[in-house]
Design a protein around this motif. Structure first.
Motif, PDB file in Angstrom:
ATOM      1  N   ARG A  53       0.846  -1.182   0.000  1.00  0.00           N
ATOM      2  CA  ARG A  53       0.000   0.000   0.000  1.00  0.00           C
ATOM      3  C   ARG A  53       0.892   1.245   0.000  1.00  0.00           C
ATOM      4  O   ARG A  53       1.778   1.385   0.846  1.00  0.00           O
ATOM      5  CB  ARG A  53      -0.903   0.023   1.226  1.00  0.00           C
ATOM      6  N   PHE A  74       0.868   5.490  -0.036  1.00  0.00           N
ATOM      7  CA  PHE A  74       0.121   6.742   0.131  1.00  0.00           C
ATOM      8  C   PHE A  74       0.952   7.813  -0.558  1.00  0.00           C
ATOM      9  O   PHE A  74       1.929   8.292   0.014  1.00  0.00           O
ATOM     10  CB  PHE A  74      -0.087   7.084   1.606  1.00  0.00           C
ATOM     11  N   LYS A  83      -5.554  -2.566   8.587  1.00  0.00           N
ATOM     12  CA  LYS A  83      -6.650  -1.895   7.873  1.00  0.00           C
ATOM     13  C   LYS A  83      -6.888  -2.519   6.498  1.00  0.00           C
ATOM     14  O   LYS A  83      -8.020  -2.585   6.035  1.00  0.00           O
ATOM     15  CB  LYS A  83      -6.346  -0.400   7.730  1.00  0.00           C
ATOM     16  N   LEU A 120      -8.894  -5.550   6.976  1.00  0.00           N
ATOM     17  CA  LEU A 120     -10.280  -5.242   7.364  1.00  0.00           C
ATOM     18  C   LEU A 120     -11.022  -4.473   6.274  1.00  0.00           C
ATOM     19  O   LEU A 120     -12.135  -4.014   6.489  1.00  0.00           O
ATOM     20  CB  LEU A 120     -10.270  -4.403   8.642  1.00  0.00           C
ATOM     21  N   SER A 121     -10.389  -4.294   5.122  1.00  0.00           N
ATOM     22  CA  SER A 121     -10.986  -3.540   4.008  1.00  0.00           C
ATOM     23  C   SER A 121     -11.224  -2.071   4.331  1.00  0.00           C
ATOM     24  O   SER A 121     -12.060  -1.426   3.717  1.00  0.00           O
ATOM     25  CB  SER A 121     -12.316  -4.141   3.544  1.00  0.00           C
ATOM     26  N   LEU A 122     -10.521  -1.540   5.317  1.00  0.00           N
ATOM     27  CA  LEU A 122     -10.635  -0.101   5.582  1.00  0.00           C
ATOM     28  C   LEU A 122      -9.749   0.673   4.619  1.00  0.00           C
ATOM     29  O   LEU A 122      -9.988   1.835   4.323  1.00  0.00           O
ATOM     30  CB  LEU A 122     -10.228   0.215   7.025  1.00  0.00           C
ATOM     31  N   VAL A 123      -8.700  -0.011   4.156  1.00  0.00           N
ATOM     32  CA  VAL A 123      -7.770   0.579   3.197  1.00  0.00           C
ATOM     33  C   VAL A 123      -7.607  -0.444   2.073  1.00  0.00           C
ATOM     34  O   VAL A 123      -7.431  -1.634   2.342  1.00  0.00           O
ATOM     35  CB  VAL A 123      -6.404   0.858   3.866  1.00  0.00           C
ATOM     36  N   ARG A 178     -17.645  -8.603   2.268  1.00  0.00           N
ATOM     37  CA  ARG A 178     -18.399  -7.950   3.345  1.00  0.00           C
ATOM     38  C   ARG A 178     -18.961  -8.975   4.343  1.00  0.00           C
ATOM     39  O   ARG A 178     -18.903  -8.771   5.542  1.00  0.00           O
ATOM     40  CB  ARG A 178     -19.534  -7.134   2.730  1.00  0.00           C
ATOM     41  N   ARG A 228     -17.027 -10.297   7.350  1.00  0.00           N
ATOM     42  CA  ARG A 228     -16.793  -9.390   8.488  1.00  0.00           C
ATOM     43  C   ARG A 228     -17.759  -9.669   9.636  1.00  0.00           C
ATOM     44  O   ARG A 228     -17.571  -9.177  10.736  1.00  0.00           O
ATOM     45  CB  ARG A 228     -16.897  -7.933   8.027  1.00  0.00           C
ATOM     46  N   PHE A 269     -12.804  -6.114  15.781  1.00  0.00           N
ATOM     47  CA  PHE A 269     -11.698  -5.160  15.576  1.00  0.00           C
ATOM     48  C   PHE A 269     -11.706  -4.085  16.664  1.00  0.00           C
ATOM     49  O   PHE A 269     -12.714  -3.434  16.895  1.00  0.00           O
ATOM     50  CB  PHE A 269     -11.857  -4.513  14.189  1.00  0.00           C
ATOM     51  N   PRO A 286      -9.594  -0.723  17.103  1.00  0.00           N
ATOM     52  CA  PRO A 286      -8.574   0.106  16.458  1.00  0.00           C
ATOM     53  C   PRO A 286      -7.582   0.678  17.466  1.00  0.00           C
ATOM     54  O   PRO A 286      -7.876   0.758  18.658  1.00  0.00           O
ATOM     55  CB  PRO A 286      -9.360   1.236  15.801  1.00  0.00           C
ATOM     56  N   HIS A 325      -6.545   3.849  17.621  1.00  0.00           N
ATOM     57  CA  HIS A 325      -7.131   5.068  18.185  1.00  0.00           C
ATOM     58  C   HIS A 325      -8.609   4.803  18.411  1.00  0.00           C
ATOM     59  O   HIS A 325      -9.430   5.073  17.553  1.00  0.00           O
ATOM     60  CB  HIS A 325      -6.922   6.248  17.241  1.00  0.00           C
TER      61      HIS A 325
END
Lengths: 308, 296
Positions: free
Chosen positions: A16, A18, A52, A55-58, A75, A78, A83, A85, A87
């Motif tokens: 990944r 950014f 992430k 978890l398919s957040l990213v 989906r 899940r 999970f 996190p 934070h």
């Protein structure tokens, strides 16, 4: 069960980016079901981004993987994943019970079964007294514990805990340690991101070290695999002898008449002793100990690391 | 329960717990109260109309009713403005704030679609804005009716009031959707600037169209002004919907009597309604797509 489903998490070359920054470079993991898996690395190593992605957040920039046998991004799977996190922030106008009810509904749970599950988790997390209070009145530790309860609402097959003890006091940490043991007994796979190496050592079956988005070292922490550090105090040390000792283990060093090396298992120790005696090397002392995870961490990460 | 309804329910509960509902009701109520007080004294002192001074001629009676109608339009203009600002500000940080704080991480990792998060929030804020319109714009209409009934003995309701309110709601829905869509991409402050800036652009477009047409000499210049206004109204179909609402809220004879910033001599085409509905769907779809592709 398909071969893929034998693993709770399996990835090949996940990456990944950014912009110009590479958060995860080449992540290949195979985590068997039921394992308590520790994912270790310095700050910024890509641990949270990796979680992430799983978890398919990213979305990954490259590579592929499965979670509980389903491809990344699925989906339905899940429903069986929990999970917490790093934070942990929640809707803080809700009470603890309301928060769990809300997240339970998102899992598709409801009715008396959900209420019973909430009661069990509130009791387990020692939050029964605070259940009716809004989260904004919770301490950091309490918020993290309600977050843990949130992650376990669906009795997951796989749970991702990202620094689950960062806000907890020693009692809270003990609670998490016990909880991880319970999860192991239930066969739940736990993916644990943590800096607290002592805790990881006490709870994980296996750890992977990650640096700059790459896995660089893997280690089984179960008792049968020892990874011993051996110290030998010898009468005469020659370069040739040191060279021979590398046949028994790795990382052979010498200082002040003491030779240190790493061996895979304690069954190697008698062989070293026999070899020394057979070659007339005076052996004054032979000690072995298991290096702490912290030592391993520092060694594996190398000297170029700076506090993150 | 459907995830959209679960998210909407949570959002409404949050609005209630953060005193948003109470503040909205109190300030909306204060607005209607101040408006009613002003209207009461204006109507009481009109040259004819009150029970004590019946209008002598049909034209005077028409003038009295035109005055009531303008009073209603003025109140609705302010209610419309408050509604639009509310529609922009209410959801301004609902996505951007929760993305920044990390609250969305535990939502989006549940077995739900991200679209359901967006739609749930949209639905909750739409209900709040609709409630606010009933409170303020509905309050103005009830106020005009009640004041005219008490003072003159005959309650006045602007023509096509329901259609006018529906258009105000449609305008607010456009702005609400823009605000939510911006939240999937921008930070809260940037989103506020973008959404209000976009509304301001639409507002300006309306003025260019209305007053440009009146002030510019020559047919060619007027056509340019009208086209600029139309293009801006298509880009931001918000203020145009108010002008359409104001058009419907007046009888034809009153429209021709008075032209003010609050009403419209050249109403937008009725097709603007269809355009706005399509606009909401497209902006909503962009919001969902943006949120789907976003790293959380």
């Amino acid at each position: 069960m398909s071969p893929a489903a034998a693993f709770a998490v399996e990835t090949r070359g996940l990456s990944r980016r950014f912009g110009a920054k590479v958060a995860v470079a080449d992540l290949s993991l195979a985590i068997p079901r039921g394992e308590i898996f520790g994912f270790l690395g310095p700050n910024g190593a890509g641990k949270t981004t990796s979680v992430k992605i799983l978890l398919s957040l990213v979305a990954p920039s490259g590579g592929a993987g499965t979670v509980l046998g389903a491809p990344l991004g699925d989906r339905e799977v899940r429903r069986k994943i929990g999970f917490l996190p790093e934070h942990f922030r929640f809707h803080d106008s809700l009470s603890g019970r309301e928060l769990l009810r809300f997240h339970g509904r998102l899992y598709g749970l409801g009715g008396a079964a959900l209420e019973r599950r909430i009661d069990v988790l509130l009791a387990r997390m020692d939050l029964v007294d605070a259940a009716a209070r809004p989260l904004r009145e919770y301490s950091k530790g309490m918020t993290q514990r309600i977050g843990l309860a949130q992650a376990l609402l669906n009795d997951p097959d796989l749970v991702f805990l990202d620094e689950p003890t960062s806000g907890l006091d020693p009692l809270g940490r003990l609670l998490v340690r016990d909880l991880l043991r319970e999860l192991r007994a239930r066969g739940t796979t736990v993916f644990l991101n943590s800096h607290l190496l002592g805790e990881v050592e006490a709870t994980c079956d296996r750890v992977v070290f990650v640096k700059q988005g790459r896995t660089i070292h893997e280690r089984t922490l179960a008792a049968e695999s020892a990874h011993l550090e051996v110290e030998l105090r010898l009468g005469a040390i020659t370069p040739a002898m040191l060279a021979r000792l590398t046949e028994f283990g790795t990382g052979v060093t010498e200082s002040d008449g003491v030779v240190r090396l790493r061996v895979e298992s304690d069954t190697t120790l008698p062989s070293i002793a026999r070899w020394l005696v057979a070659h007339d090397v005076p052996l004054y002392e032979m000690r072995s100990r298991r290096p702490s995870l912290e030592q391993v961490f520092l060694e594996v990460m190398g000297s170029d690391q700076r506090p993150g | 329960m459907n995830p959209v309804l679960t998210i909407a329910g949570l959002t409404l509960r949050e609005a209630q717990r953060r005193w948003l509902l109470v503040v909205g009701v109190l300030l909306g109520g204060a607005f209607v109260l101040v408006y009613t007080t002003g209207l009461w004294f204006i109507v009481q002192h009109s040259p004819c109309g009150p029970r004590a001074r019946p209008c002598a001629t049909p034209f005077q009676a028409l003038e009295f009713r035109a005055g009531l109608n303008m009073g209603a339009i003025l109140g609705l203009y302010v209610a419309n403005f408050l509604t639009v600002i509310t529609a922009v500000l209410l959801p301004i940080d609902t996505l951007s704030g929760e993305i920044a704080s990390g609250v969305t991480q535990t939502l989006a990792s549940k077995p739900i679609r991200r679209a359901e998060i967006v739609m749930g929030k949209w639905l909750a804020y739409w209900l709040l804005v609709a409630f606010y319109i009933v409170l303020t714009a509905g309050g103005v209409i009830v106020s005009v009716w009640a004041v005219s009934a008490i003072v003159s003995g005959s309650g006045f309701v602007p023509p096509l009031a329901a259609r006018g309110l529906a258009l105000i709601l449609l305008e607010a829905t456009v702005m609400l959707t823009i605000s939510i869509a911006g939240g999937t991409r921008f930070s809260t402050v940037t989103n506020g600037m973008v959404a209000l800036g976009v509304f301001g652009l639409g507002f300006l477009g309306g003025y260019v169209e209305q007053f440009g047409v009146m002030l510019v000499a020559g047919e060619a210049g007027r056509t340019v002004m009208r086209n600029i206004g139309t293009i801006i109204s298509l880009l931001v179909p918000a203020d145009a919907l108010w002008r359409l609402a104001a058009y419907y809220l007046m009888p034809a004879i009153v429209r021709d009597l008075e032209v003010t910033p609050f009403n419209s001599m050249y109403p937008p085409s009725g097709a603007m309604v269809l355009w706005a509905i399509g606009y909401i769907v497209v902006v909503g779809a962009i919001a969902v797509r943006q949120f789907n592709n976003r790293a959380l």
